[in-house]
Scaffold this motif. Structure first.
Motif, PDB file in Angstrom:
ATOM      1  N   THR A  21     -13.011   4.127   8.682  1.00 49.52           N
ATOM      2  CA  THR A  21     -12.832   3.135   7.623  1.00 49.52           C
ATOM      3  C   THR A  21     -11.782   3.582   6.621  1.00 49.52           C
ATOM      4  O   THR A  21     -11.079   2.754   6.051  1.00 49.52           O
ATOM      5  N   MET A  22     -11.628   4.867   6.403  1.00 53.28           N
ATOM      6  CA  MET A  22     -10.611   5.360   5.480  1.00 53.28           C
ATOM      7  C   MET A  22      -9.212   5.206   6.069  1.00 53.28           C
ATOM      8  O   MET A  22      -8.239   5.132   5.343  1.00 53.28           O
ATOM      9  N   ALA A  23      -9.081   5.150   7.379  1.00 55.74           N
ATOM     10  CA  ALA A  23      -7.780   5.064   8.019  1.00 55.74           C
ATOM     11  C   ALA A  23      -7.213   3.654   8.013  1.00 55.74           C
ATOM     12  O   ALA A  23      -6.061   3.458   8.371  1.00 55.74           O
ATOM     13  N   GLN A  24      -7.972   2.664   7.616  1.00 58.41           N
ATOM     14  CA  GLN A  24      -7.511   1.289   7.607  1.00 58.41           C
ATOM     15  C   GLN A  24      -6.511   1.082   6.473  1.00 58.41           C
ATOM     16  O   GLN A  24      -6.700   1.573   5.377  1.00 58.41           O
ATOM     17  N   PRO A  25      -5.426   0.338   6.713  1.00 57.96           N
ATOM     18  CA  PRO A  25      -4.465   0.083   5.639  1.00 57.96           C
ATOM     19  C   PRO A  25      -5.061  -0.842   4.587  1.00 57.96           C
ATOM     20  O   PRO A  25      -5.796  -1.770   4.909  1.00 57.96           O
ATOM     21  N   GLY A  26      -4.732  -0.579   3.346  1.00 57.04           N
ATOM     22  CA  GLY A  26      -5.253  -1.379   2.245  1.00 57.04           C
ATOM     23  C   GLY A  26      -4.398  -2.608   1.999  1.00 57.04           C
ATOM     24  O   GLY A  26      -3.368  -2.813   2.647  1.00 57.04           O
ATOM     25  N   PRO A  27      -4.782  -3.446   1.051  1.00 60.05           N
ATOM     26  CA  PRO A  27      -3.992  -4.633   0.728  1.00 60.05           C
ATOM     27  C   PRO A  27      -2.664  -4.233   0.103  1.00 60.05           C
ATOM     28  O   PRO A  27      -2.570  -3.227  -0.597  1.00 60.05           O
ATOM     29  N   ARG A  28      -1.643  -5.022   0.361  1.00 64.51           N
ATOM     30  CA  ARG A  28      -0.322  -4.714  -0.182  1.00 64.51           C
ATOM     31  C   ARG A  28      -0.157  -5.393  -1.533  1.00 64.51           C
ATOM     32  O   ARG A  28      -0.372  -6.590  -1.671  1.00 64.51           O
TER      33      ARG A  28
END
Length: 62
Positions: A21-28
């Motif tokens: 879950t930490m490896a998922q890209p966040g919102p831009r």
């Protein structure tokens, strides 16, 4: 013995899940973010000069 193996397996699974879950890209957000779903709309442009000629106020698609 079986309880220890089950505990280690559960801890490993939990650690893997939290890493995934930490490896998922966040919102831009912020500068440089271009909108992929930008829909053009009409914008009022006040009177101005283009190439030395006077142009009255008008709408343009942007």
């Amino acid at each position: 013995m079986k309880k220890q193996l089950l505990f280690v397996l559960a801890a490993t699974t939990l650690a893997f899940a939290s890493t995934a879950t930490m490896a998922q890209p966040g919102p831009r957000h912020g500068p440089g973010y271009d909108r992929p779903h930008h829909r053009p709309h009409k914008v009022w442009v006040p009177a101005h000069r283009e190439h030395g000629r006077y142009v009255r106020g008008h709408y343009v698609w942007r």
